[in-house]
Design a protein around this motif. Structure first.
Motif, PDB file in Angstrom:
ATOM      1  N   THR A  24      28.770  11.353  32.185  1.00  0.00           N
ATOM      2  CA  THR A  24      28.421  12.148  33.344  1.00  0.00           C
ATOM      3  C   THR A  24      26.977  11.835  33.721  1.00  0.00           C
ATOM      4  OG1 THR A  24      29.868  13.799  32.440  1.00  0.00           O
ATOM      5  CG2 THR A  24      28.463  14.495  34.232  1.00  0.00           C
TER       6      THR A  24
ATOM      7  N   GLN B 290      32.995   7.927  22.106  1.00  0.00           N
ATOM      8  CA  GLN B 290      32.743   6.488  22.147  1.00  0.00           C
ATOM      9  C   GLN B 290      31.647   6.050  21.184  1.00  0.00           C
ATOM     10  OE1 GLN B 290      32.460   6.302  26.420  1.00  0.00           O
ATOM     11  NE2 GLN B 290      33.460   4.318  26.387  1.00  0.00           N
TER      12      GLN B 290
ATOM     13  N   HIS C  29      44.603   8.022  29.699  1.00  0.00           N
ATOM     14  CA  HIS C  29      45.581   9.083  29.408  1.00  0.00           C
ATOM     15  C   HIS C  29      46.923   8.504  28.946  1.00  0.00           C
ATOM     16  CE1 HIS C  29      43.494  12.316  32.169  1.00  0.00           C
ATOM     17  NE2 HIS C  29      42.674  11.757  31.313  1.00  0.00           N
TER      18      HIS C  29
ATOM     19  N   THR D  77      39.613  12.223  28.068  1.00  0.00           N
ATOM     20  CA  THR D  77      38.975  10.956  28.429  1.00  0.00           C
ATOM     21  C   THR D  77      39.140  10.693  29.919  1.00  0.00           C
ATOM     22  OG1 THR D  77      41.022   9.764  28.090  1.00  0.00           O
ATOM     23  CG2 THR D  77      39.541   9.935  26.196  1.00  0.00           C
TER      24      THR D  77
ATOM     25  N   GLU E 230      44.363  16.215  29.937  1.00  0.00           N
ATOM     26  CA  GLU E 230      43.667  16.499  31.195  1.00  0.00           C
ATOM     27  C   GLU E 230      44.363  15.852  32.391  1.00  0.00           C
ATOM     28  OE1 GLU E 230      41.825  18.261  32.844  1.00  0.00           O
ATOM     29  OE2 GLU E 230      41.110  19.518  31.238  1.00  0.00           O
ATOM     30  N   LYS E 231      44.060  16.373  33.549  1.00  0.00           N
ATOM     31  CA  LYS E 231      44.566  15.866  34.824  1.00  0.00           C
ATOM     32  C   LYS E 231      43.540  14.938  35.447  1.00  0.00           C
ATOM     33  CE  LYS E 231      42.273  16.965  37.766  1.00  0.00           C
ATOM     34  NZ  LYS E 231      40.803  16.660  38.050  1.00  0.00           N
TER      35      LYS E 231
ATOM     36  N   THR F 122      34.335  13.732  24.756  1.00  0.00           N
ATOM     37  CA  THR F 122      33.387  14.743  24.268  1.00  0.00           C
ATOM     38  C   THR F 122      32.379  15.205  25.314  1.00  0.00           C
ATOM     39  OG1 THR F 122      31.912  12.982  23.539  1.00  0.00           O
ATOM     40  CG2 THR F 122      33.484  13.798  21.905  1.00  0.00           C
ATOM     41  N   LYS F 123      32.675  14.950  26.589  1.00  0.00           N
ATOM     42  CA  LYS F 123      31.664  15.353  27.583  1.00  0.00           C
ATOM     43  C   LYS F 123      32.119  16.622  28.309  1.00  0.00           C
ATOM     44  CE  LYS F 123      28.427  12.194  26.984  1.00  0.00           C
ATOM     45  NZ  LYS F 123      28.774  10.821  27.152  1.00  0.00           N
ATOM     46  N   PHE F 124      32.273  16.574  29.629  1.00  0.00           N
ATOM     47  CA  PHE F 124      32.551  17.789  30.402  1.00  0.00           C
ATOM     48  C   PHE F 124      33.802  18.512  29.873  1.00  0.00           C
ATOM     49  CE2 PHE F 124      33.679  19.220  35.044  1.00  0.00           C
ATOM     50  CZ  PHE F 124      33.500  20.536  34.688  1.00  0.00           C
ATOM     51  N   MET F 125      34.934  17.844  29.941  1.00  0.00           N
ATOM     52  CA  MET F 125      36.157  18.508  29.494  1.00  0.00           C
ATOM     53  C   MET F 125      36.186  18.670  27.976  1.00  0.00           C
ATOM     54  SD  MET F 125      37.954  19.753  31.828  1.00  0.00           S
ATOM     55  CE  MET F 125      36.466  20.168  32.712  1.00  0.00           C
TER      56      MET F 125
ATOM     57  N   ASN G 246      44.222  23.773  35.074  1.00  0.00           N
ATOM     58  CA  ASN G 246      43.757  25.052  34.538  1.00  0.00           C
ATOM     59  C   ASN G 246      43.785  26.201  35.546  1.00  0.00           C
ATOM     60  OD1 ASN G 246      41.595  22.903  35.049  1.00  0.00           O
ATOM     61  ND2 ASN G 246      40.460  24.781  35.484  1.00  0.00           N
TER      62      ASN G 246
ATOM     63  N   THR H 260      40.636   9.055  33.214  1.00  0.00           N
ATOM     64  CA  THR H 260      42.070   9.039  33.517  1.00  0.00           C
ATOM     65  C   THR H 260      42.805   7.774  33.043  1.00  0.00           C
ATOM     66  OG1 THR H 260      41.488  10.425  35.385  1.00  0.00           O
ATOM     67  CG2 THR H 260      43.684   9.442  35.423  1.00  0.00           C
TER      68      THR H 260
ATOM     69  N   HIS I  57      44.844  19.035  41.763  1.00  0.00           N
ATOM     70  CA  HIS I  57      44.820  20.483  41.475  1.00  0.00           C
ATOM     71  C   HIS I  57      45.501  21.256  42.612  1.00  0.00           C
ATOM     72  CE1 HIS I  57      42.647  20.973  37.769  1.00  0.00           C
ATOM     73  NE2 HIS I  57      41.530  20.431  38.204  1.00  0.00           N
TER      74      HIS I  57
ATOM     75  N   TRP J 145      32.650   6.113  36.348  1.00  0.00           N
ATOM     76  CA  TRP J 145      34.086   5.800  36.280  1.00  0.00           C
ATOM     77  C   TRP J 145      34.872   6.501  37.391  1.00  0.00           C
ATOM     78  CZ3 TRP J 145      37.793   9.533  35.726  1.00  0.00           C
ATOM     79  CH2 TRP J 145      37.422  10.764  35.172  1.00  0.00           C
TER      80      TRP J 145
HETATM   81  N1  NAD Z   1      40.690  20.369  34.597  1.00  0.00           N
HETATM   82  C1  NAD Z   1      39.641  20.110  35.356  1.00  0.00           C
HETATM   83  O1  NAD Z   1      39.295  20.872  36.244  1.00  0.00           O
HETATM   84  C2  NAD Z   1      38.843  18.851  35.134  1.00  0.00           C
HETATM   85  C3  NAD Z   1      37.478  18.813  35.429  1.00  0.00           C
HETATM   86  C4  NAD Z   1      36.780  17.629  35.193  1.00  0.00           C
HETATM   87  C5  NAD Z   1      37.441  16.525  34.692  1.00  0.00           C
HETATM   88  N2  NAD Z   1      38.780  16.580  34.440  1.00  0.00           N
HETATM   89  C6  NAD Z   1      39.508  15.416  33.906  1.00  0.00           C
HETATM   90  O2  NAD Z   1      39.202  15.304  32.519  1.00  0.00           O
HETATM   91  C7  NAD Z   1      39.121  13.934  32.135  1.00  0.00           C
HETATM   92  C8  NAD Z   1      37.742  13.665  31.556  1.00  0.00           C
HETATM   93  O3  NAD Z   1      36.785  13.959  32.539  1.00  0.00           O
HETATM   94  P1  NAD Z   1      35.285  14.389  32.165  1.00  0.00           P
HETATM   95  O4  NAD Z   1      34.696  14.965  33.398  1.00  0.00           O
HETATM   96  O5  NAD Z   1      35.260  15.178  30.899  1.00  0.00           O
HETATM   97  O6  NAD Z   1      34.664  12.950  31.931  1.00  0.00           O
HETATM   98  P2  NAD Z   1      33.282  12.613  31.217  1.00  0.00           P
HETATM   99  O7  NAD Z   1      32.866  11.304  31.742  1.00  0.00           O
HETATM  100  O8  NAD Z   1      32.352  13.767  31.289  1.00  0.00           O
HETATM  101  O9  NAD Z   1      33.726  12.455  29.682  1.00  0.00           O
HETATM  102  C9  NAD Z   1      34.621  11.452  29.278  1.00  0.00           C
HETATM  103  C10 NAD Z   1      34.589  11.358  27.772  1.00  0.00           C
HETATM  104  O10 NAD Z   1      35.555  10.389  27.335  1.00  0.00           O
HETATM  105  C11 NAD Z   1      34.934   9.580  26.345  1.00  0.00           C
HETATM  106  N3  NAD Z   1      35.603   8.280  26.266  1.00  0.00           N
HETATM  107  C12 NAD Z   1      35.663   7.310  27.208  1.00  0.00           C
HETATM  108  N4  NAD Z   1      36.345   6.247  26.703  1.00  0.00           N
HETATM  109  C13 NAD Z   1      36.691   6.573  25.433  1.00  0.00           C
HETATM  110  C14 NAD Z   1      37.376   5.894  24.396  1.00  0.00           C
HETATM  111  N5  NAD Z   1      37.838   4.648  24.563  1.00  0.00           N
HETATM  112  N6  NAD Z   1      37.539   6.511  23.205  1.00  0.00           N
HETATM  113  C15 NAD Z   1      37.066   7.783  23.016  1.00  0.00           C
HETATM  114  N7  NAD Z   1      36.406   8.473  23.960  1.00  0.00           N
HETATM  115  C16 NAD Z   1      36.222   7.875  25.146  1.00  0.00           C
HETATM  116  C17 NAD Z   1      33.487   9.467  26.831  1.00  0.00           C
HETATM  117  O11 NAD Z   1      32.644   9.053  25.776  1.00  0.00           O
HETATM  118  C18 NAD Z   1      33.239  10.908  27.219  1.00  0.00           C
HETATM  119  O12 NAD Z   1      32.921  11.685  26.091  1.00  0.00           O
HETATM  120  C19 NAD Z   1      39.414  13.114  33.398  1.00  0.00           C
HETATM  121  O13 NAD Z   1      40.761  12.762  33.434  1.00  0.00           O
HETATM  122  C20 NAD Z   1      39.103  14.096  34.520  1.00  0.00           C
HETATM  123  O14 NAD Z   1      39.842  13.843  35.702  1.00  0.00           O
HETATM  124  C21 NAD Z   1      39.467  17.726  34.631  1.00  0.00           C
END
Ligand code: NAD
Length: 387
Positions: free
Chosen positions: A227, A43, A85, A80, A102-103, A11-14, A131, A82, A192, A174
């Motif tokens: 984050t 979480q 996944h 989540t 996600e990647k 529920t954060k960035f992605m 993306n 990596t 990417h 992480w």
């Molecule tokens: N496509 C892109 O350009 C891009 C950009 C950033 C991140 N990513 C990828 O997206 C994925 C997530 O990255 P992010 O930046 O959003 O990370 P983040 O740290 O911002 O968010 C991770 C989320 O996962 C949740 N989480 C962790 N463990 C969990 C669990 N056991 N059960 C439920 N939720 C859980 C956390 O609470 C958080 O909400 C990674 O694989 C990252 O490599 C892709």
């Protein structure tokens, strides 16, 4: 229109970028399926509830295992870190869910292969979210290459550079731990670039790489995963277990040569995802921070008029653009995610595959892992030798 129930995990960035795409897609595109934002899984209970309220998810959950088993969920969207996944994707496949992930795909080539095999065995749709393929300027670059406008490709030059961890006080999130991220920018960013190179140039045959870690220790974060910003760490230090920069050169199966630079220590570069492609009939250059533009050199132009021209990729005739605004009304990073959702739903409706998928992700991981073996052993590594 048939509803499709989506569950998002993370529920954060992605999580935000994907939520925005699921809710925005039907407003701009004519879809055959209607995505319903059914359940959000994070979480902690309170944070997940707030996220759900902000982004319009109907229900919340804190245990992803329960989400993938719900009979009323059609799509599992994995956002989540990596290391989760693989388990989530395999459980989703075994429960017959369509997967939007996600990647980078996983922590290793072996994990990625397991995910691919599980999804294929279950016969579910699988998508890996690189993306940038769905940035209109990149999709247009692909169109020009497919039309033969670039001719034989000689060189790929890719750089994906950021600077968000150059501060030694940036905490040990992480992303900086091998057990959660698999590797540093080599996985995060080069995944990417390798995806774009495979999409635009072709399969990678062999690589040679060097990687470097600049800081060995980082302050431990105050609490939990998520984050963080510089200065948010506690007093205690922890060991960083990933690289900080990775430079890799490559031979493609079609004879082209390539270079991939990735770093999170490139001071001043925020999200500099840049590539150049040089061919026998023309060349292309793209910079994500100028994402509505594509640089194109056409060797068919009269010699005295030759030079890179800047194409503003905002015409209705350009990929994806017709659904948005009039020419020149530029779009942004988040639109790529909307395009991915649109194509994912179309594939689901038609029962056709989508790219990049888990097969692409698996091949991507094979290239990246070849880079890691090369950096470790100081030699060139054939991608096919990674089993
Ligand atoms: N496509 C892109 O350009 C891009 C950009 C950033 C991140 N990513 C990828 O997206 C994925 C997530 O990255 P992010 O930046 O959003 O990370 P983040 O740290 O911002 O968010 C991770 C989320 O996962 C949740 N989480 C962790 N463990 C969990 C669990 N056991 N059960 C439920 N939720 C859980 C956390 O609470 C958080 O909400 C990674 O694989 C990252 O490599 C892709």
């Amino acid at each position: 229109m048939k509803n499709v129930n989506v569950a998002i995990i993370g529920t954060k960035f992605m999580g935000k970028a994907h939520s925005n795409a699921w809710s925005g897609a039907p407003k701009f595109f004519h879809l055959g399926l209607n995505p319903v934002l059914k359940v959000a899984c994070g979480q902690n209970e309170r944070g997940t509830r707030e996220f759900a309220q902000t982004w319009g998810w109907q229900e919340t959950e804190t245990d992803w295992h329960k989400v993938v088993e719900r009979p009323d969920v059609d799509v599992i969207d994995i956002c989540t870190p990596t290391y989760l996944h693989k388990d989530i994707a395999i459980a989703a496949a075994q429960n017959g869910k369509q997967i939007f992930c996600e990647k980078p795909m996983a922590l290793s080539y072996a994990e990625a292969r397991e995910m691919y095999e599980a999804a294929e065995k279950a016969g579910v749709l699988h998508y890996l979210n690189h993306n940038y393929r769905r940035c209109p300027a990149v999709a247009y670059a692909k169109q020009l290459i497919d039309e033969g406008k670039i001719g034989q490709i000689f060189h790929w030059r890719g750089a994906y550079l950021q600077d968000w961890i150059t501060d030694p006080n940036f905490p040990l999130t992480w992303h900086l731990q091998k057990k959660y991220a698999g590797a540093g920018p080599h996985y995060d960013l080069n995944s990417h670039s390798v995806d774009l190179a495979r999409y635009l140039v072709g399969e990678v045959a062999a690589v040679s790489a060097m990687m470097k870690q600049f800081y060995a220790k980082r302050p431990l974060p105050g609490s939990g995963a998520g984050t963080f910003k510089s200065g948010e760490g506690g007093g205690e230090m922890g060991e960083q277990t990933v690289d900080d920069a990775s430079f890799m050169i490559a031979e493609f199966e079609n004879g082209a040569l390539g270079a991939f630079e990735s770093s999170r220590f490139a001071s001043g570069r925020k999200n500099y995802n840049y590539f150049e492609i040089y061919g026998s009939k023309g060349s292309l250059a793209f910079d994500l921070e100028r994402m509505n533009e594509l640089q194109f050199l056409n060797l068919d132009d009269p010699v005295d008029q030759q030079g890179f021209r800047t194409i503003l990729v905002t015409n209705a005739t350009h990929p994806y653009v017709a659904a948005w605004w009039p020419p020149g009304h530029i779009i942004g990073y988040e639109h790529e995610f909307t395009h991915a959702v649109v194509d994912f739903l179309a594939a689901m409706e038609k029962g056709t595959p989508i790219v990049p998928n888990f097969c692409d992700g698996m091949r991507n991981m094979q290239v990246l892992e070849a880079g890691i073996v090369s950096a470790k052993n100081g030699c060139k590594v054939a991608v096919a030798d990674i089993k």
